[in-house]
Design a protein around this motif. Structure first.
Motif, PDB file in Angstrom:
ATOM      1  N   ARG A  79      63.436  40.891  61.780  1.00  0.00           N
ATOM      2  CA  ARG A  79      63.193  42.251  62.257  1.00  0.00           C
ATOM      3  C   ARG A  79      62.889  42.209  63.749  1.00  0.00           C
ATOM      4  N   ALA A  80      63.536  43.090  64.511  1.00  0.00           N
ATOM      5  CA  ALA A  80      63.333  43.133  65.954  1.00  0.00           C
ATOM      6  C   ALA A  80      63.434  44.566  66.442  1.00  0.00           C
ATOM      7  N   THR A  81      62.779  44.832  67.556  1.00  0.00           N
ATOM      8  CA  THR A  81      62.796  46.161  68.164  1.00  0.00           C
ATOM      9  C   THR A  81      63.729  46.149  69.369  1.00  0.00           C
ATOM     10  N   LEU A  82      64.716  47.053  69.376  1.00  0.00           N
ATOM     11  CA  LEU A  82      65.607  47.178  70.520  1.00  0.00           C
ATOM     12  C   LEU A  82      64.843  47.867  71.644  1.00  0.00           C
ATOM     13  N   ALA A  83      64.685  47.156  72.755  1.00  0.00           N
ATOM     14  CA  ALA A  83      63.859  47.662  73.853  1.00  0.00           C
ATOM     15  C   ALA A  83      64.654  47.740  75.150  1.00  0.00           C
TER      16      ALA A  83
END
Length: 290
Positions: A79-83
């Motif tokens: 899981r990763a946050t697109l920043a």
């Protein structure tokens, strides 16, 4: 964090054997081979970046700035946050509030921006490489180590290797067909690029070659190059009917013979899907050549 029974899935020995040579240069420590072995601390070389990236523990939050990173992390199950915005510009306020343990960048991110970001975000920045098949494989393996998913990473790399073997030219002495890849408005990439390598891997040759400047291609220049096969990215808007209406292009070998195919844009980008890219490019080129 331990790998436990997860590292005993069937076929691990085969996967390890397939990518042993590639993995040798990725980490600073040996891979865990048994149960209850700590995955961290870990260091990877990150040859696409400015140097080694080290983590003392598994990152609780991962931020990603590039679509190649998104594709790799998704395939790894991380899981990763697109920043970042669609142009790869980091969203600094979002990153500051997220407090990521790892930031994953890639080819679309400007080095200067990343250096400035490193001064603001106290987290290791890993830069995925996307200019060759080997670079994509290495990035998958290194991100697998950093995110605690090494077995899944090896499975992904093994699938790419299997696709490479499947599409490898037969070596029957036949000349490689020349191919032009239209990314939109006749923009393309040269021989020394991921697309150029994908074409070579399936027994074709980028008509642009190694010395020509891809940014200077126009209808007149393309007519002189006279490619045998014309591949258009699905987001280019190019069609065979359009090419046949152009007085400069209608007599190009590929246009005249109808050796034209549309390739999904995602298959021309770096990421774990390049095994499928090879298979689909091989089908498009050899179907167009028949």
């Amino acid at each position: 964090m331990t790998v436990g029974s997860r590292n005993r899935v069937g076929g691990v020995a085969v996967v390890l054997a397939l990518v042993a040579l590639l993995a040798a240069g990725c980490g600073e420590r040996a891979e865990p081979t048994g149960a209850n072995v700590e995955l961290y601390p870990v260091t990877v070389q990150d040859t696409a970046g400015v140097g080694p990236v080290s983590l003392a523990a598994a990152p609780e939050r991962v931020a990603v700035l590039d679509q190649e990173g998104v594709r790799i992390l998704r395939a790894l199950g991380v899981r990763a946050t697109l920043a970042a915005d669609p142009n790869g510009n980091p969203k600094r306020a979002l990153l500051a509030g997220l407090h990521p343990g790892l930031v994953v960048a890639g080819p679309s991110n400007a080095p200067l921006q990343l250096r400035r970001l490193h001064d603001k975000v106290p987290a290791p920045i890993y830069i995925a490489g996307g200019d060759s098949i080997a670079a994509v494989k290495r990035s998958i393996l290194e991100l697998g180590l950093l995110t605690g998913t090494p077995v899944r990473a090896r499975q992904l790399v093994a699938a790419i290797a299997a696709a490479q073997a499947k599409v490898a030219p037969a070596g029957n002495g036949a000349a490689a067909p020349t191919v032009f890849v239209d990314l939109g408005f006749f923009a393309t990439t040269g021989e020394h690029s991921l697309i150029g390598e994908l074409l070579r891997a399936v027994g074709a040759r980028n008509v642009i070659g190694a010395n020509a400047d891809p940014s200077l291609v126009d209808p007149a220049g393309l007519a002189k190059l006279d490619p045998q096969i014309y591949l258009a990215s699905s987001d280019s808007g190019t069609t065979l009917a359009m090419l046949r209406k152009d007085p400069l292009l209608r007599d190009v070998a590929a246009v005249r013979s109808g050796r034209f195919a549309i390739v999904p844009a995602a298959l021309l980008e770096p990421g774990p899907q390049i095994g499928e890219s090879l298979v689909q490019l091989s089908k498009a080129i050899h179907a167009s050549s028949s």
